[in-house]
Design a protein around this motif. Structure first.
Motif, PDB file in Angstrom:
ATOM      1  N   SER A   1      -7.784 -24.046 -16.365  1.00 58.16           N
ATOM      2  CA  SER A   1      -7.695 -24.141 -17.657  1.00 58.16           C
ATOM      3  C   SER A   1      -7.535 -22.810 -18.517  1.00 58.16           C
ATOM      4  CB  SER A   1      -9.038 -24.741 -18.358  1.00 58.16           C
ATOM      5  OG  SER A   1     -10.149 -23.692 -18.192  1.00 58.16           O
ATOM      6  N   GLY A   2      -7.066 -21.742 -17.661  1.00 62.73           N
ATOM      7  CA  GLY A   2      -6.701 -20.498 -18.294  1.00 62.73           C
ATOM      8  C   GLY A   2      -5.074 -20.741 -18.891  1.00 62.73           C
ATOM      9  N   VAL A   3      -4.565 -19.415 -19.701  1.00 65.08           N
ATOM     10  CA  VAL A   3      -3.480 -19.390 -20.178  1.00 65.08           C
ATOM     11  C   VAL A   3      -2.313 -19.844 -19.398  1.00 65.08           C
ATOM     12  CG1 VAL A   3      -2.088 -17.701 -21.446  1.00 65.08           C
ATOM     13  CG2 VAL A   3      -4.408 -17.498 -21.726  1.00 65.08           C
ATOM     14  N   ASP A   4      -2.314 -18.983 -17.868  1.00 65.73           N
ATOM     15  CA  ASP A   4      -1.144 -19.297 -17.139  1.00 65.73           C
ATOM     16  C   ASP A   4      -1.143 -20.771 -16.693  1.00 65.73           C
ATOM     17  OD1 ASP A   4      -0.551 -16.687 -17.494  1.00 65.73           O
ATOM     18  OD2 ASP A   4      -1.700 -16.033 -15.927  1.00 65.73           O
TER      19      ASP A   4
ATOM     20  N   GLY B   1      -0.738 -20.113 -10.672  1.00 63.41           N
ATOM     21  CA  GLY B   1      -0.072 -19.631 -11.981  1.00 63.41           C
ATOM     22  C   GLY B   1      -0.073 -18.065 -12.111  1.00 63.41           C
ATOM     23  N   SER B   2       0.227 -17.470 -10.921  1.00 65.46           N
ATOM     24  CA  SER B   2       0.111 -16.006 -11.213  1.00 65.46           C
ATOM     25  C   SER B   2       1.571 -15.574 -11.597  1.00 65.46           C
ATOM     26  CB  SER B   2      -0.032 -15.162  -9.858  1.00 65.46           C
ATOM     27  OG  SER B   2       0.943 -15.422  -8.942  1.00 65.46           O
ATOM     28  N   ASN B   3       1.687 -14.524 -12.715  1.00 69.45           N
ATOM     29  CA  ASN B   3       2.764 -14.242 -13.498  1.00 69.45           C
ATOM     30  C   ASN B   3       3.181 -12.830 -12.778  1.00 69.45           C
ATOM     31  OD1 ASN B   3       1.741 -11.969 -15.307  1.00 69.45           O
ATOM     32  ND2 ASN B   3       0.340 -13.933 -15.870  1.00 69.45           N
ATOM     33  N   LEU B   4       4.549 -12.305 -13.548  1.00 68.17           N
ATOM     34  CA  LEU B   4       4.820 -11.095 -13.286  1.00 68.17           C
ATOM     35  C   LEU B   4       4.037  -9.870 -13.145  1.00 68.17           C
ATOM     36  CD1 LEU B   4       8.446 -10.888 -14.286  1.00 68.17           C
ATOM     37  CD2 LEU B   4       7.630 -11.135 -11.918  1.00 68.17           C
ATOM     38  N   ASP B   5       3.477  -9.965 -14.320  1.00 69.16           N
ATOM     39  CA  ASP B   5       2.112  -9.037 -14.439  1.00 69.16           C
ATOM     40  C   ASP B   5       1.212  -8.630 -13.507  1.00 69.16           C
ATOM     41  OD1 ASP B   5       3.172  -8.438 -17.012  1.00 69.16           O
ATOM     42  OD2 ASP B   5       2.064  -9.633 -18.331  1.00 69.16           O
ATOM     43  N   ASP B   6       0.807  -9.952 -12.479  1.00 75.47           N
ATOM     44  CA  ASP B   6      -0.016  -9.752 -11.510  1.00 75.47           C
ATOM     45  C   ASP B   6       0.348  -8.939 -10.581  1.00 75.47           C
ATOM     46  OD1 ASP B   6      -2.034 -11.477 -12.960  1.00 75.47           O
ATOM     47  OD2 ASP B   6      -0.775 -13.031 -12.355  1.00 75.47           O
ATOM     48  N   ASN B   7       1.797  -8.250 -10.497  1.00 77.00           N
ATOM     49  CA  ASN B   7       2.145  -7.622  -9.388  1.00 77.00           C
ATOM     50  C   ASN B   7       1.526  -6.419  -9.315  1.00 77.00           C
ATOM     51  OD1 ASN B   7       3.635  -9.975  -8.515  1.00 77.00           O
ATOM     52  ND2 ASN B   7       5.460  -9.233  -9.505  1.00 77.00           N
ATOM     53  N   GLY B   8       1.184  -5.750 -10.246  1.00 71.85           N
ATOM     54  CA  GLY B   8       0.921  -4.334 -10.660  1.00 71.85           C
ATOM     55  C   GLY B   8      -0.883  -4.185 -10.183  1.00 71.85           C
TER      56      GLY B   8
ATOM     57  N   VAL C   1      -2.536 -17.132  -0.814  1.00 71.01           N
ATOM     58  CA  VAL C   1      -1.493 -17.950  -1.199  1.00 71.01           C
ATOM     59  C   VAL C   1      -0.210 -17.980  -0.832  1.00 71.01           C
ATOM     60  CG1 VAL C   1      -0.010 -18.486  -3.510  1.00 71.01           C
ATOM     61  CG2 VAL C   1      -2.334 -17.918  -3.737  1.00 71.01           C
ATOM     62  N   LYS C   2       0.336 -16.648  -0.339  1.00 71.83           N
ATOM     63  CA  LYS C   2       1.493 -16.581   0.376  1.00 71.83           C
ATOM     64  C   LYS C   2       1.661 -17.097   1.755  1.00 71.83           C
ATOM     65  CE  LYS C   2       5.034 -13.057   1.727  1.00 71.83           C
ATOM     66  NZ  LYS C   2       5.545 -11.894   1.552  1.00 71.83           N
TER      67      LYS C   2
ATOM     68  N   PRO D   1       5.440 -20.369  -9.423  1.00 71.96           N
ATOM     69  CA  PRO D   1       6.791 -20.570 -10.030  1.00 71.96           C
ATOM     70  C   PRO D   1       6.816 -19.701 -11.197  1.00 71.96           C
ATOM     71  CG  PRO D   1       5.561 -22.478  -9.722  1.00 71.96           C
ATOM     72  CD  PRO D   1       4.608 -21.704  -9.159  1.00 71.96           C
ATOM     73  N   LEU D   2       5.768 -19.039 -11.747  1.00 69.60           N
ATOM     74  CA  LEU D   2       5.729 -18.210 -13.061  1.00 69.60           C
ATOM     75  C   LEU D   2       6.436 -16.796 -12.482  1.00 69.60           C
ATOM     76  CD1 LEU D   2       2.432 -18.976 -14.828  1.00 69.60           C
ATOM     77  CD2 LEU D   2       4.860 -19.793 -15.188  1.00 69.60           C
ATOM     78  N   ARG D   3       5.835 -16.213 -11.557  1.00 70.18           N
ATOM     79  CA  ARG D   3       6.390 -15.219 -10.895  1.00 70.18           C
ATOM     80  C   ARG D   3       7.827 -15.349 -10.447  1.00 70.18           C
ATOM     81  NH1 ARG D   3       3.645 -12.700  -6.238  1.00 70.18           N
ATOM     82  NH2 ARG D   3       2.772 -14.666  -5.691  1.00 70.18           N
ATOM     83  N   GLU D   4       8.312 -16.391  -9.666  1.00 72.57           N
ATOM     84  CA  GLU D   4       9.517 -16.527  -9.003  1.00 72.57           C
ATOM     85  C   GLU D   4      10.497 -16.756 -10.154  1.00 72.57           C
ATOM     86  OE1 GLU D   4       9.671 -19.508  -6.076  1.00 72.57           O
ATOM     87  OE2 GLU D   4       7.550 -19.291  -5.561  1.00 72.57           O
ATOM     88  N   VAL D   5      10.420 -17.506 -11.222  1.00 74.72           N
ATOM     89  CA  VAL D   5      11.487 -17.690 -12.576  1.00 74.72           C
ATOM     90  C   VAL D   5      11.180 -16.270 -13.209  1.00 74.72           C
ATOM     91  CG1 VAL D   5      11.646 -18.923 -14.466  1.00 74.72           C
ATOM     92  CG2 VAL D   5      11.044 -20.154 -12.524  1.00 74.72           C
ATOM     93  N   GLY D   6       9.994 -15.309 -13.201  1.00 76.17           N
ATOM     94  CA  GLY D   6      10.222 -14.260 -14.065  1.00 76.17           C
ATOM     95  C   GLY D   6       9.436 -14.186 -15.551  1.00 76.17           C
TER      96      GLY D   6
END
Length: 270
Positions: free
Chosen positions: A26-29, A121-128, A137-138, A145-150
């Motif tokens: 239920s979070g943003v991502d 739902g991880s996104n690009l900002d989570d990479n840092g 997960v991997k 998907p959010l990281r893979e699409v960018g």
């Protein structure tokens, strides 16, 4: 609009999967992820939410309400982290232990329901940041998907506002176990103390913050610097202090650096 093109790319990503179980907090991502997956795949999407003492009831209720509002089948799995061997000792790989257990359950549920893929739902900002949960997960083969699409967090918020999602301006959230310094024992009692303290600040209108717990009874509040002056209002400050005392805290401190994600990782040599 470039962002809408990226949104269409995300929809096409889901269409290629055919069916997917979304790990939904239920979070943003994860709300944006579920919305897009549902737009792309309709009934071939399910949402799966974990229920545990480190996940506030308000978040669980919001997850239920949102799934009901858009007509997505919603499953709740019991994921009691404190029963996972080693988790309560709060090692640096705590998040790995939790995510591995949770996503194993989600994969089992997806298979039972005839769903081909699992996504989170991880996104690009989570990479840092240091996020051992992404390793689990991997390893298990979940899609990101959010990281893979960018997608960045800001782009997700902008599109969430565009589509009228209730989470567009919602504060970022991480499980309550992240409020403990590594190596300090996590207990249900202390999780409850943190949960009550953060709910109080939410009810008082603070938006983005954390209440970190140190030892048995020290609370360290991280606020956005813009909220510092409000916290120093004497009446408000003392009411918060008195409430925290009732929850079990003996000392209440304001972190002068302010709110930031992953502040407990600052002690790690990474």
């Amino acid at each position: 609009m470039v962002l809408l093109d990226k949104y269409e790319a995300l929809k096409n990503y889901f269409k290629e999967l055919g069916s997917v179980a979304i790990a939904f907090s239920s979070g943003v991502d994860s709300t944006f992820l579920l919305f897009t997956a549902h737009e792309a795949l309709g009934d071939n999407v399910i949402a799966v939410t974990a229920s545990s003492c480190s996940f506030p009831k308000r978040e669980l209720n919001e997850a239920k309400d949102y799934c009901k509002s858009i007509g997505v089948r919603h499953f709740i799995v019991e994921s009691e982290e404190l029963e996972i061997e080693g988790f309560s000792h709060n090692p640096p790989n705590r998040c790995y232990l939790c995510k591995h257990e949770l996503f194993t359950k989600i994969f089992d549920l997806a298979k039972k329901e005839g769903i081909a893929y699992v996504a989170e739902g991880s996104n690009l900002d989570d990479n840092g940041d240091y996020r051992p949960g992404l390793q689990a997960v991997k390893e298990l083969g979940a899609k990101s998907p959010l990281r893979e699409v960018g997608f960045t967090k800001q782009e997700i918020r902008e599109l969430s506002a565009h589509f009228g999602l209730p989470t567009a301006n919602k504060q970022s959230f991480a499980c309550l176990s992240s409020r403990f310094p590594y190596g300090e024992t996590i207990t249900e009692k202390k999780l409850g103390m943190v949960d009550k303290a953060e709910q109080l600040l939410l009810d008082m209108g603070f938006n983005q913050f954390r209440v970190r717990i140190h030892g048995e009874n020290v609370a360290r509040i991280e606020l956005q610097p813009a909220d510092f002056s409000r916290m120093l209002d004497e009446e408000l400050r003392l009411s918060i202090y008195d409430a925290f005392k009732e929850y079990g805290f003996a000392y209440v401190a304001l972190d002068l650096r302010g709110y930031r994600t992953g502040s407990m990782n600052e002690t790690l040599n990474i």
